[in-house]
Motif scaffolding. Structure first.
Motif, short mmCIF file in Angstrom:
data_model
loop_
_atom_site.label_atom_id
_atom_site.label_comp_id
_atom_site.label_asym_id
_atom_site.label_seq_id
_atom_site.Cartn_x
_atom_site.Cartn_y
_atom_site.Cartn_z
N GLY A 43 14.67 8.47 -33.52
CA GLY A 43 14.38 7.05 -32.61
C GLY A 43 14.87 7.06 -31.33
N ARG A 46 4.93 2.60 -25.05
CA ARG A 46 4.82 2.74 -26.45
C ARG A 46 4.01 4.02 -26.91
NH1 ARG A 46 4.18 -2.90 -26.16
NH2 ARG A 46 1.88 -2.84 -26.40
N CYS A 60 15.19 -2.81 -23.83
CA CYS A 60 14.05 -2.33 -24.52
C CYS A 60 12.96 -3.50 -24.74
CB CYS A 60 14.70 -1.79 -25.88
SG CYS A 60 15.64 -0.42 -25.80
N PHE A 93 9.37 -2.50 -23.72
CA PHE A 93 8.40 -2.38 -24.60
C PHE A 93 7.55 -3.45 -25.11
CE2 PHE A 93 11.84 1.03 -25.68
CZ PHE A 93 11.22 1.99 -24.67
N ILE A 109 11.03 -5.40 -30.17
CA ILE A 109 11.74 -3.99 -30.80
C ILE A 109 10.76 -3.27 -31.66
CG2 ILE A 109 14.06 -5.00 -30.61
CD1 ILE A 109 13.37 -5.66 -33.73
N SER A 110 11.12 -1.90 -31.95
CA SER A 110 10.39 -1.09 -33.10
C SER A 110 11.50 -0.38 -33.87
CB SER A 110 9.51 -0.27 -32.30
OG SER A 110 10.33 0.72 -31.30
N MET A 149 6.30 6.92 -26.84
CA MET A 149 7.00 7.05 -27.96
C MET A 149 6.31 7.34 -29.32
SD MET A 149 9.13 3.13 -27.07
CE MET A 149 10.08 3.34 -28.55
N ASP A 197 11.82 2.85 -33.73
CA ASP A 197 12.63 3.64 -32.46
C ASP A 197 13.91 2.96 -31.93
OD1 ASP A 197 11.06 5.72 -33.42
OD2 ASP A 197 9.52 5.48 -31.85
N VAL A 198 13.50 1.82 -31.51
CA VAL A 198 14.65 1.17 -30.77
C VAL A 198 15.90 0.74 -31.77
CG1 VAL A 198 15.29 -1.24 -29.68
CG2 VAL A 198 13.05 -0.04 -29.07
N ALA A 207 17.68 3.97 -31.81
CA ALA A 207 18.43 4.11 -30.79
C ALA A 207 19.78 3.31 -30.81
CB ALA A 207 17.53 3.93 -29.49
N ASP A 241 12.78 9.13 -29.26
CA ASP A 241 11.68 8.55 -28.60
C ASP A 241 11.76 7.09 -27.80
OD1 ASP A 241 10.22 9.97 -30.11
OD2 ASP A 241 9.85 8.60 -31.77
N THR A 242 12.78 6.59 -27.99
CA THR A 242 13.18 5.54 -26.99
C THR A 242 13.86 5.94 -25.67
OG1 THR A 242 14.19 4.20 -28.93
CG2 THR A 242 14.84 3.43 -26.72
#
Length: 250
Positions: free
Chosen positions: A82, A100, A219, A223, A226-227, A103, A229-230, A233, A85-86
């Motif tokens: 993550g 995105r 983020c 983006f 959030i996801s 990512m 990945d975030v 991170a 990717d972030t």
């Protein structure tokens, strides 16, 4: 009562614990609320690896890398993934949709590789230095702090980057009182982090968690929310900041 911790363990570690079969936002919210407990568990495992390594006369740096490697194995490396990717998403140009896409590409770009190398080096050398000083509580707190930052990142009012995926399942699930409880617990417990300067730990913890919240806010702007990945991170970056802060002045 055990749905949250069980689901958090099954999501965040390789521990063979089964969560509920049907998972919705209520169950996901309980799991996120229990995430700091998983952090305490992972921190305790890190301390055990570091203690055994130093007892076998290994250098602090090598012991630190072994501890970080153990954490990566226990967490399936998903937080590191993550982070990569972030970092790649933040480093690219274009609208949120393009970020995105980067990512989700499945490969680590130059920003991602650099972020992984920097964060793992900081954590490994930092854990080793804390172990050499016998600061076992500081190690547990540093690992747990990254998971407290996840609770903060999933507070009410924070949206998901997409309508599907892990971010959509957990974004905005944490009531402010849950966030407040974990923040107070983290700051209060950090009094034990620095032996001869009780005040340093709480300051470091508060600054690191505030920095994590700012990182998540950035983020969200970049983006669109959030996801997963975030969240990975923010775990790794917050842990690294706390480790460095606990070592200041030593």
């Amino acid at each position: 009562m055990l749905v949250g911790p069980r689901l958090a363990l099954s999501w965040l570690t390789v521990v063979p614990v089964r969560g509920p079969q049907d998972i919705g936002r209520p169950e996901a919210g309980r799991a996120i609320a229990a995430t700091p407990l998983v952090g305490v568990f992972l921190g305790a495992v890190s301390v055990f690896v570091l203690w055994c390594s130093t007892a076998l006369s290994l250098s602090g740096m090598l012991a630190g890398f072994l501890a970080v490697g153990t954490l990566a194995l226990l967490t399936r490396g998903m937080h590191i993934d993550g982070l990569a990717d972030t970092a790649d998403g933040l480093g690219c140009y274009g609208p949120p949709e393009r970020a995105r896409e980067v990512m989700l590409s499945g490969s680590a770009g130059p920003f991602g590789v650099a972020a992984i190398a920097l964060v793992l080096a900081i954590q490994a050398t930092g854990f080793g230095a804390l172990a050499e000083n016998g600061s076992w509580a500081a190690i547990v707190l540093a690992v747990a702090a990254g998971r407290v930052a996840v609770v903060l990142a999933c507070r009410r009012g924070v949206s998901a980057a997409t309508e599907r995926g892990f971010g959509a399942l957990v974004a905005g699930t944490q009531a402010l009182w849950v966030v407040a409880v974990w923040l107070v617990c983290a700051v209060a417990a950090s009094i034990l982090a620095v032996h001869d300067r009780w005040w340093q730990g709480p300051i470091v913890m508060a600054v690191a968690l505030a920095g994590g919240a700012l990182f998540v806010h950035h983020c969200c702007r970049r983006f669109g929310g959030i996801s997963g990945d975030v969240l990975g991170a923010v775990v790794e970056t917050t842990t690294s900041v706390v480790v460095v802060g606990f070592l200041l002045g030593r």
